[in-house]
Scaffold this motif. Structure first.
Motif, PDB file in Angstrom:
ATOM      1  N   VAL A  29      -2.461  56.802  41.834  1.00 32.24           N
ATOM      2  CA  VAL A  29      -1.464  55.757  42.061  1.00 32.24           C
ATOM      3  C   VAL A  29      -0.286  56.331  42.848  1.00 32.24           C
ATOM      4  O   VAL A  29       0.182  55.726  43.811  1.00 32.24           O
ATOM      5  CB  VAL A  29      -0.992  55.145  40.719  1.00 32.24           C
ATOM      6  N   ASP A  30       0.170  57.506  42.460  1.00 30.99           N
ATOM      7  CA  ASP A  30       1.281  58.131  43.176  1.00 30.99           C
ATOM      8  C   ASP A  30       0.905  58.425  44.616  1.00 30.99           C
ATOM      9  O   ASP A  30       1.720  58.256  45.528  1.00 30.99           O
ATOM     10  CB  ASP A  30       1.726  59.425  42.477  1.00 30.99           C
ATOM     11  N   GLY A  31      -0.329  58.853  44.844  1.00 30.01           N
ATOM     12  CA  GLY A  31      -0.791  59.133  46.207  1.00 30.01           C
ATOM     13  C   GLY A  31      -0.813  57.878  47.060  1.00 30.01           C
ATOM     14  O   GLY A  31      -0.412  57.900  48.225  1.00 30.01           O
ATOM     15  N   LEU A  32      -1.277  56.754  46.480  1.00 26.60           N
ATOM     16  CA  LEU A  32      -1.284  55.489  47.217  1.00 26.60           C
ATOM     17  C   LEU A  32       0.135  55.000  47.478  1.00 26.60           C
ATOM     18  O   LEU A  32       0.440  54.505  48.561  1.00 26.60           O
ATOM     19  CB  LEU A  32      -2.079  54.432  46.450  1.00 26.60           C
ATOM     20  N   ASP A  33       0.994  55.164  46.485  1.00 26.51           N
ATOM     21  CA  ASP A  33       2.396  54.769  46.641  1.00 26.51           C
ATOM     22  C   ASP A  33       3.053  55.599  47.743  1.00 26.51           C
ATOM     23  O   ASP A  33       3.776  55.065  48.587  1.00 26.51           O
ATOM     24  CB  ASP A  33       3.124  54.941  45.313  1.00 26.51           C
ATOM     25  N   ASP A  34       2.784  56.905  47.754  1.00 26.39           N
ATOM     26  CA  ASP A  34       3.337  57.788  48.785  1.00 26.39           C
ATOM     27  C   ASP A  34       2.825  57.370  50.168  1.00 26.39           C
ATOM     28  O   ASP A  34       3.594  57.316  51.132  1.00 26.39           O
ATOM     29  CB  ASP A  34       2.970  59.242  48.477  1.00 26.39           C
ATOM     30  N   MET A  35       1.536  57.044  50.255  1.00 22.22           N
ATOM     31  CA  MET A  35       0.967  56.619  51.532  1.00 22.22           C
ATOM     32  C   MET A  35       1.615  55.304  51.987  1.00 22.22           C
ATOM     33  O   MET A  35       1.934  55.134  53.164  1.00 22.22           O
ATOM     34  CB  MET A  35      -0.558  56.458  51.423  1.00 22.22           C
ATOM     35  N   ASP A  36       1.814  54.370  51.061  1.00 22.18           N
ATOM     36  CA  ASP A  36       2.479  53.112  51.363  1.00 22.18           C
ATOM     37  C   ASP A  36       3.865  53.373  51.973  1.00 22.18           C
ATOM     38  O   ASP A  36       4.244  52.780  52.978  1.00 22.18           O
ATOM     39  CB  ASP A  36       2.625  52.294  50.070  1.00 22.18           C
ATOM     40  N   HIS A  37       4.630  54.274  51.339  1.00 25.65           N
ATOM     41  CA  HIS A  37       5.972  54.619  51.817  1.00 25.65           C
ATOM     42  C   HIS A  37       5.919  55.257  53.208  1.00 25.65           C
ATOM     43  O   HIS A  37       6.727  54.931  54.077  1.00 25.65           O
ATOM     44  CB  HIS A  37       6.654  55.571  50.836  1.00 25.65           C
ATOM     45  N   ARG A  38       4.988  56.163  53.402  1.00 27.65           N
ATOM     46  CA  ARG A  38       4.894  56.870  54.692  1.00 27.65           C
ATOM     47  C   ARG A  38       4.507  55.937  55.830  1.00 27.65           C
ATOM     48  O   ARG A  38       5.071  55.996  56.919  1.00 27.65           O
ATOM     49  CB  ARG A  38       3.882  58.005  54.595  1.00 27.65           C
ATOM     50  N   ILE A  39       3.503  55.110  55.590  1.00 25.95           N
ATOM     51  CA  ILE A  39       3.064  54.179  56.636  1.00 25.95           C
ATOM     52  C   ILE A  39       4.192  53.223  56.987  1.00 25.95           C
ATOM     53  O   ILE A  39       4.464  52.951  58.165  1.00 25.95           O
ATOM     54  CB  ILE A  39       1.787  53.427  56.217  1.00 25.95           C
ATOM     55  N   LEU A  40       4.888  52.707  55.977  1.00 27.85           N
ATOM     56  CA  LEU A  40       6.007  51.809  56.239  1.00 27.85           C
ATOM     57  C   LEU A  40       7.064  52.508  57.091  1.00 27.85           C
ATOM     58  O   LEU A  40       7.581  51.925  58.048  1.00 27.85           O
ATOM     59  CB  LEU A  40       6.624  51.314  54.938  1.00 27.85           C
ATOM     60  N   ALA A  41       7.389  53.748  56.763  1.00 27.83           N
ATOM     61  CA  ALA A  41       8.406  54.486  57.518  1.00 27.83           C
ATOM     62  C   ALA A  41       8.010  54.631  58.987  1.00 27.83           C
ATOM     63  O   ALA A  41       8.863  54.516  59.882  1.00 27.83           O
ATOM     64  CB  ALA A  41       8.652  55.853  56.883  1.00 27.83           C
TER      65      ALA A  41
END
Length: 178
Positions: A10-22
């Motif tokens: 979950v943390d990995g997906l959340d981190d990916m979500d944040h990175r892609i958005l940035a």
């Protein structure tokens, strides 16, 4: 898999979500991209662009007026469904980027812009409005550029919209019950 492994995923997906958005939000630094994304954001508020397109289609295509109006109703229904899901999920909007637009609400999951855009792509695409799917895709991506949704919000909204329109496709085309 234990609970700790589940949390890492979950943390990995959340981190990916944040990175892609940035990455997408950074594209909004180009004034032309920012202006286009803002315009799409404004036009897509509450599904307005798609509802207007459906009414215009109904006015211009008398032979399929009913199909255009039912497609427009499917888009409105998809939009309302996304708003209901938002009230249940209550995911806050991204806080790690500065948004380029104001939003009507505080919650981000799913993206209602993406929901109505995908519903329009499916419904109006089936009626031969081939310009709608690429415009709908641009609207979905614009939500990332303006920094008000995570990629997973947009993906979920697009899935909800497409599924809603697909579920009502037979009704839209002929007015029969599914």
């Amino acid at each position: 898999m234990d609970d700790m492994d589940d949390m890492d995923g979950v943390d990995g997906l959340d981190d990916m979500d944040h990175r892609i958005l940035a990455v997408f939000r950074a594209r909004g630094g180009d004034p032309r991209v920012a202006a286009a994304a803002r315009a799409l954001s404004w036009a897509g508020e509450h599904g307005a662009l798609w509802l207007a397109a459906g009414l215009a289609g109904a006015a211009a295509d008398g032979a399929r007026r009913g199909a255009w109006l039912r497609g427009t109703a499917l888009i409105a229904g998809a939009h309302l469904a996304s708003m209901g899901v938002k009230r249940i999920v209550r995911r806050p909007r991204p806080a790690h980027v500065d948004p380029l637009v104001r939003t009507a609400g505080r919650h981000s999951f799913p993206s209602s812009h993406a929901t109505s855009a995908a519903a329009a792509a499916v419904a109006f695409g089936a009626l031969g409005a081939y310009a709608v799917p690429p415009l709908a895709a641009a609207m979905c991506l614009s939500r990332l550029v303006v920094g008000v949704h995570y990629p997973s919000d947009v993906a979920a909204g697009a899935a909800l919209g497409a599924l809603t329109a697909r579920a009502g496709a037979r009704w839209m085309r002929g007015g029969g019950r599914d």
